[in-house]
Design a protein around this motif. Structure first.
Motif, mmCIF file in Angstrom:
data_model
loop_
_atom_site.group_PDB
_atom_site.id
_atom_site.type_symbol
_atom_site.label_atom_id
_atom_site.label_comp_id
_atom_site.label_asym_id
_atom_site.label_seq_id
_atom_site.Cartn_x
_atom_site.Cartn_y
_atom_site.Cartn_z
ATOM 1 N N TYR A 41 -27.034 -69.291 -13.607
ATOM 2 C CA TYR A 41 -27.390 -67.904 -13.850
ATOM 3 C C TYR A 41 -26.211 -66.968 -13.587
ATOM 4 O O TYR A 41 -25.983 -66.011 -14.327
ATOM 5 C CB TYR A 41 -28.588 -67.503 -12.990
ATOM 6 C CG TYR A 41 -29.799 -68.353 -13.270
ATOM 7 C CD1 TYR A 41 -30.418 -68.314 -14.511
ATOM 8 C CD2 TYR A 41 -30.320 -69.201 -12.308
ATOM 9 C CE1 TYR A 41 -31.532 -69.094 -14.789
ATOM 10 C CE2 TYR A 41 -31.428 -69.990 -12.571
ATOM 11 C CZ TYR A 41 -32.020 -69.924 -13.810
ATOM 12 O OH TYR A 41 -33.107 -70.696 -14.081
ATOM 13 N N VAL A 42 -25.474 -67.247 -12.527
ATOM 14 C CA VAL A 42 -24.289 -66.433 -12.211
ATOM 15 C C VAL A 42 -23.248 -66.587 -13.311
ATOM 16 O O VAL A 42 -22.620 -65.611 -13.730
ATOM 17 C CB VAL A 42 -23.716 -66.819 -10.835
ATOM 18 C CG1 VAL A 42 -22.405 -66.109 -10.563
ATOM 19 C CG2 VAL A 42 -24.727 -66.524 -9.737
ATOM 20 N N VAL A 45 -24.203 -64.439 -16.273
ATOM 21 C CA VAL A 45 -23.960 -63.015 -16.009
ATOM 22 C C VAL A 45 -22.482 -62.703 -16.136
ATOM 23 O O VAL A 45 -22.092 -61.702 -16.756
ATOM 24 C CB VAL A 45 -24.502 -62.623 -14.612
ATOM 25 C CG1 VAL A 45 -24.042 -61.222 -14.229
ATOM 26 C CG2 VAL A 45 -26.012 -62.712 -14.592
ATOM 27 N N TYR A 46 -21.622 -63.550 -15.565
ATOM 28 C CA TYR A 46 -20.175 -63.328 -15.671
ATOM 29 C C TYR A 46 -19.704 -63.407 -17.119
ATOM 30 O O TYR A 46 -18.868 -62.623 -17.554
ATOM 31 C CB TYR A 46 -19.405 -64.325 -14.815
ATOM 32 C CG TYR A 46 -19.418 -64.019 -13.331
ATOM 33 C CD1 TYR A 46 -19.651 -62.743 -12.854
ATOM 34 C CD2 TYR A 46 -19.183 -65.023 -12.407
ATOM 35 C CE1 TYR A 46 -19.668 -62.470 -11.504
ATOM 36 C CE2 TYR A 46 -19.183 -64.762 -11.051
ATOM 37 C CZ TYR A 46 -19.421 -63.483 -10.605
ATOM 38 O OH TYR A 46 -19.413 -63.212 -9.269
ATOM 39 N N HIS A 48 -21.389 -62.724 -19.831
ATOM 40 C CA HIS A 48 -21.813 -61.516 -20.538
ATOM 41 C C HIS A 48 -21.009 -60.293 -20.093
ATOM 42 O O HIS A 48 -20.685 -59.427 -20.912
ATOM 43 C CB HIS A 48 -23.309 -61.276 -20.347
ATOM 44 C CG HIS A 48 -24.146 -62.154 -21.198
ATOM 45 N ND1 HIS A 48 -24.595 -63.377 -20.768
ATOM 46 C CD2 HIS A 48 -24.608 -61.996 -22.455
ATOM 47 C CE1 HIS A 48 -25.303 -63.929 -21.734
ATOM 48 N NE2 HIS A 48 -25.316 -63.121 -22.769
ATOM 49 N N ALA A 49 -20.688 -60.208 -18.822
ATOM 50 C CA ALA A 49 -19.890 -59.077 -18.327
ATOM 51 C C ALA A 49 -18.493 -59.087 -18.947
ATOM 52 O O ALA A 49 -17.996 -58.046 -19.399
ATOM 53 C CB ALA A 49 -19.805 -59.126 -16.807
ATOM 54 N N THR A 52 -18.692 -58.133 -22.624
ATOM 55 C CA THR A 52 -18.903 -56.702 -22.784
ATOM 56 C C THR A 52 -17.602 -55.936 -22.615
ATOM 57 O O THR A 52 -17.282 -55.046 -23.411
ATOM 58 C CB THR A 52 -19.946 -56.194 -21.769
ATOM 59 O OG1 THR A 52 -21.168 -56.892 -21.990
ATOM 60 C CG2 THR A 52 -20.165 -54.700 -21.900
#
Length: 80
Positions: A41-42, A45-46, A48-49, A52
């Motif tokens: 999950y982490v 998130v990384y 996608h960050a 972006t």
């Protein structure tokens, strides 16, 4: 000597090569991070960050140029 026509024809192939190198790099980094114990999950998130941060400037620049041309066209229609 390379003329511009052959360079323009080669652009898609060069883009695909860079894309594949990026995918391979992401796979290697993901595998290394997961092997060291990072949570799935982490990692998502990384990813996608980072995506972006990398894509946002392109979206902002391209959106401004598109919206300015659209606004200009809209103003011309309103004056008539």
């Amino acid at each position: 000597m390379v003329d511009m026509n052959s360079f323009d024809r080669a652009k898609p192939f060069v883009a695909v090569i860079f894309l594949q190198v990026g995918f391979a790099g992401m796979d290697i980094l993901s595998k290394a991070a997961l092997n060291q114990g990072m949570s799935n999950y982490v990692l998502v998130v990384y990813r996608h960050a980072v995506a972006t941060v990398v894509i946002a400037p392109f979206a902002a620049i391209l959106d401004k140029s598109l919206s300015l041309s659209h606004t200009h066209t809209q103003l011309k229609l309103n004056k008539q």
